[in-house]
Design a protein around this motif. Sequence first.
Motif, PDB file in Angstrom:
ATOM      1  N   MET A 161       0.832  -1.193   0.000  1.00 33.35           N
ATOM      2  CA  MET A 161       0.000   0.000   0.000  1.00 33.35           C
ATOM      3  C   MET A 161       0.878   1.259   0.000  1.00 33.35           C
ATOM      4  N   PHE A 162       1.981   1.214   0.749  1.00 36.33           N
ATOM      5  CA  PHE A 162       2.915   2.333   0.788  1.00 36.33           C
ATOM      6  C   PHE A 162       3.489   2.588  -0.603  1.00 36.33           C
ATOM      7  N   SER A 163       3.863   1.515  -1.300  1.00 38.59           N
ATOM      8  CA  SER A 163       4.436   1.698  -2.638  1.00 38.59           C
ATOM      9  C   SER A 163       3.404   2.244  -3.615  1.00 38.59           C
ATOM     10  N   LEU A 164       2.144   1.849  -3.459  1.00 39.50           N
ATOM     11  CA  LEU A 164       1.081   2.388  -4.309  1.00 39.50           C
ATOM     12  C   LEU A 164       0.893   3.877  -4.042  1.00 39.50           C
ATOM     13  N   ASP A 165       0.998   4.281  -2.783  1.00 44.04           N
ATOM     14  CA  ASP A 165       0.905   5.700  -2.441  1.00 44.04           C
ATOM     15  C   ASP A 165       2.022   6.485  -3.122  1.00 44.04           C
ATOM     16  N   LEU A 166       3.223   5.902  -3.165  1.00 45.76           N
ATOM     17  CA  LEU A 166       4.364   6.594  -3.788  1.00 45.76           C
ATOM     18  C   LEU A 166       4.162   6.741  -5.292  1.00 45.76           C
TER      19      LEU A 166
END
Length: 101
Positions: free
Chosen positions: A93-98
Motif C-alpha cells: 500500500m505504501f508503494s502504491l501511495d508513492l
Amino acid sequence: MVSHSELRTLFCAADAVCFDVDSTVIREEGIDELAKFCGVEDAVSEMTRRAMGGAVPFQVALAERLALIQPSREQVQRLLAEHPPHLTPGVRMFSLDLEEM
C-alpha cells in the motif's frame, strides 16, 4: 508523527530514498535465509549476533558471512524460486501511495 501529506511532500522533494529491505520491506533476513539454504545457518547466525552486538564492523561481518556461505548464482536463484520473500504488511500500500506522487 508525520502526516500523510507531509510524507508525500518529503518524498516528492527527495532526490533519492533508501530503505532497509531485510526485516523491513520484506519479513525475512536475506543473508540468514541464504545461509540456511546453503547449510551454514549456525555459523552465520553467530557472526550476525557478533556484528549486531557491535563486536565486528558491518562490512567485515558481511564479507565474513558471504565467504562462509559462498553462494553461487544458481543457489541464489533456487532460493528465490523455492522460498520467495514475503512483503511486510502495509508495504504494498505504501508503494502504491508513492506511485501516485
